[in-house]
Structures are given as structure tokens and as C-alpha cells.
Design a protein around this motif. Structure first.
Motif, PDB file in Angstrom:
ATOM      1  N   LEU A 187       0.908  -1.633   0.103  1.00 54.17           N
ATOM      2  CA  LEU A 187      -0.202  -0.091  -0.093  1.00 54.17           C
ATOM      3  C   LEU A 187       1.329   0.882  -0.161  1.00 54.17           C
ATOM      4  CD1 LEU A 187      -3.007   1.201   0.384  1.00 54.17           C
ATOM      5  CD2 LEU A 187      -2.779   0.686   2.835  1.00 54.17           C
ATOM      6  N   LEU A 188       0.413   1.998  -0.949  1.00 50.85           N
ATOM      7  CA  LEU A 188       1.213   3.315  -1.290  1.00 50.85           C
ATOM      8  C   LEU A 188       0.060   4.326  -0.443  1.00 50.85           C
ATOM      9  CD1 LEU A 188       3.129   3.308  -4.574  1.00 50.85           C
ATOM     10  CD2 LEU A 188       3.768   2.784  -2.181  1.00 50.85           C
ATOM     11  N   GLY A 189       0.939   4.942   0.451  1.00 46.59           N
ATOM     12  CA  GLY A 189      -0.249   6.451   1.262  1.00 46.59           C
ATOM     13  C   GLY A 189      -0.960   7.278   0.254  1.00 46.59           C
ATOM     14  N   ALA A 190       0.197   7.579  -1.265  1.00 47.17           N
ATOM     15  CA  ALA A 190      -0.356   8.681  -2.089  1.00 47.17           C
ATOM     16  C   ALA A 190      -1.252   8.407  -3.447  1.00 47.17           C
ATOM     17  CB  ALA A 190       0.919   8.886  -2.476  1.00 47.17           C
ATOM     18  N   ARG A 245       1.371   5.529 -11.641  1.00 41.07           N
ATOM     19  CA  ARG A 245       0.219   6.024 -11.704  1.00 41.07           C
ATOM     20  C   ARG A 245      -1.056   5.482 -10.626  1.00 41.07           C
ATOM     21  NH1 ARG A 245      -4.917   6.046 -14.321  1.00 41.07           N
ATOM     22  NH2 ARG A 245      -3.732   4.445 -15.904  1.00 41.07           N
ATOM     23  N   VAL A 246      -1.001   5.549  -9.360  1.00 38.92           N
ATOM     24  CA  VAL A 246      -1.432   4.675  -8.828  1.00 38.92           C
ATOM     25  C   VAL A 246      -3.213   4.142  -9.231  1.00 38.92           C
ATOM     26  CG1 VAL A 246      -2.465   4.382  -6.573  1.00 38.92           C
ATOM     27  CG2 VAL A 246      -0.814   5.508  -6.409  1.00 38.92           C
ATOM     28  N   VAL A 247      -3.722   2.653  -9.700  1.00 37.29           N
ATOM     29  CA  VAL A 247      -5.034   3.027 -10.241  1.00 37.29           C
ATOM     30  C   VAL A 247      -5.414   2.771  -9.619  1.00 37.29           C
ATOM     31  CG1 VAL A 247      -5.593   1.731 -12.158  1.00 37.29           C
ATOM     32  CG2 VAL A 247      -3.494   2.536 -12.303  1.00 37.29           C
ATOM     33  N   ASP A 248      -5.924   1.062  -8.873  1.00 36.86           N
ATOM     34  CA  ASP A 248      -6.605   1.787  -7.520  1.00 36.86           C
ATOM     35  C   ASP A 248      -6.029   1.026  -6.395  1.00 36.86           C
ATOM     36  OD1 ASP A 248      -9.482   0.311  -6.876  1.00 36.86           O
ATOM     37  OD2 ASP A 248      -9.081  -0.673  -7.764  1.00 36.86           O
ATOM     38  N   GLU A 249      -6.988   0.560  -5.056  1.00 33.49           N
ATOM     39  CA  GLU A 249      -6.402   0.097  -3.885  1.00 33.49           C
ATOM     40  C   GLU A 249      -7.635  -1.407  -4.034  1.00 33.49           C
ATOM     41  OE1 GLU A 249      -6.692   2.138  -0.689  1.00 33.49           O
ATOM     42  OE2 GLU A 249      -5.437   3.799  -1.223  1.00 33.49           O
ATOM     43  N   LEU A 270      -2.817  -1.046  -6.485  1.00 33.91           N
ATOM     44  CA  LEU A 270      -2.232  -1.642  -8.226  1.00 33.91           C
ATOM     45  C   LEU A 270      -1.798  -0.222  -9.093  1.00 33.91           C
ATOM     46  CD1 LEU A 270      -2.711  -3.278 -10.149  1.00 33.91           C
ATOM     47  CD2 LEU A 270      -5.401  -2.569 -10.217  1.00 33.91           C
ATOM     48  N   ILE A 271      -0.559  -0.507  -9.169  1.00 34.88           N
ATOM     49  CA  ILE A 271      -0.434   0.374  -9.968  1.00 34.88           C
ATOM     50  C   ILE A 271       0.442   0.421 -11.842  1.00 34.88           C
ATOM     51  CG2 ILE A 271       1.057   2.013  -8.004  1.00 34.88           C
ATOM     52  CD1 ILE A 271       3.812   0.394  -8.728  1.00 34.88           C
ATOM     53  N   GLU A 272       0.077   1.382 -12.669  1.00 38.47           N
ATOM     54  CA  GLU A 272       0.230   1.199 -13.118  1.00 38.47           C
ATOM     55  C   GLU A 272       1.805   2.017 -14.118  1.00 38.47           C
ATOM     56  OE1 GLU A 272      -1.111   1.970 -17.961  1.00 38.47           O
ATOM     57  OE2 GLU A 272      -1.974   2.656 -16.344  1.00 38.47           O
ATOM     58  N   ILE A 273       3.050   1.020 -14.852  1.00 47.65           N
ATOM     59  CA  ILE A 273       3.993   2.390 -15.023  1.00 47.65           C
ATOM     60  C   ILE A 273       3.867   3.046 -16.891  1.00 47.65           C
ATOM     61  CG2 ILE A 273       6.540   1.747 -15.090  1.00 47.65           C
ATOM     62  CD1 ILE A 273       5.483   0.618 -12.197  1.00 47.65           C
TER      63      ILE A 273
END
Length: 140
Positions: free
Chosen positions: A24-27, A59-63, A92-95
Motif C-alpha cells: 500500500l502506497l499512501g499517495a 500512476r496509482v490506479v486502484d487499491e 495497483l500501479i501502472e508504470i
């Protein structure tokens, strides 16, 4: 081009456009990740000096949540039983981009042939070792 990033104590091999679940990334929104290794064709950037200018943007897409882990503890003869469960939360991140800064890697320099010694270059001071002492014979 691909990179190895470190997030949450784990390392991941990522390429541009790839989606992955990290701890988990807080931002929310855009996140900059520092790479551990960047491979761009014939260039490999791995030292801290080479990696100063490199960045991996995501870019954070979802948790999301991971699979449920269940456990059970039991102690006999004491009526002590406990059931527990846990679900880890992930981001869930997208590069979105990998930027490899720095100059291209140079080809390794060829090693020069070792210089030949001349016969006149001899040691002037020779040290001799004292002969080793012999042990006395063992008594029977």
C-alpha cells in the motif's frame, strides 16, 4: 527497456505500460520510484552513481486486497483455541515511464600485455631461511 524497482521491501521487474500490485502506497495519483537496476538495450545502469538521474514514474490506479490467509492456534487441555484471518491491502500501479539518464556505457578497455623483465634486474639481497628443527623421536 526495463527496470527493477524496490517498493515495500520487495523488488519488481517492470516495463512501461505494465500494471502490478505493490504494498500500500499512501499517495494517490503520480508516484516516483527509485530503480535498483535499469537495462536499456546494451546499457546496464546498476551503480548508485549511474542511477542518480534515472526515475520510474507510475500512476496509482486502484487499491486492492490480496487473498485471505487463515490460521488457527490450539493448546490442548486448556480450552484455548483461536481462529484468525488476514487480507493484505495493495496498491495497483501502472508504470507510465522509465527515464534512463546518464551517458552510454563505454566498452571495457583492453588489458595491456605485461612488461617483460630484463635479465639484469635480479634481487641484490637474498635472505635465507634457517633450517627447520627436527622433532625428537617419540617415546614408546
Amino acid at each position: 527497456m526495463y527496470a527493477v524497482i524496490k517498493s515495500g521491501g520487495k523488488q519488481y521487474r517492470v516495463e512501461e505500460g505494465e500494471q502490478l500490485a505493490v504494498e500500500l502506497l499512501g499517495a494517490a495519483g503520480e508516484v516516483e520510484l527509485a530503480p535498483v537496476l535499469v537495462v536499456d538495450g546494451d546499457r546496464v545502469l546498476a551503480t548508485p552513481k549511474e542511477l542518480e538521474a534515472t526515475r520510474v514514474s507510475a500512476r496509482v490506479v486502484d487499491e486492492t486486497r490480496g487473498p485471505k490467509v487463515t490460521g488457527f492456534t490450539y493448546k490442548p487441555k486448556t480450552n484455548n483455541r483461536k481462529r484468525w484471518g488476514h487480507r493484505q491491502r495493495y496498491s495497483l500501479i501502472e508504470i507510465t515511464g522509465i527515464s534512463a539518464g546518464g551517458a552510454p556505457r563505454k566498452a571495457p578497455a583492453e588489458k595491456a600485455a605485461p612488461a617483460k623483465k630484463t635479465p639484469t634486474a635480479k634481487k641484490t639481497t637474498a635472505t635465507k631461511k634457517a633450517p627447520a628443527k627436527k622433532r625428537p623421536p617419540k617415546k614408546a
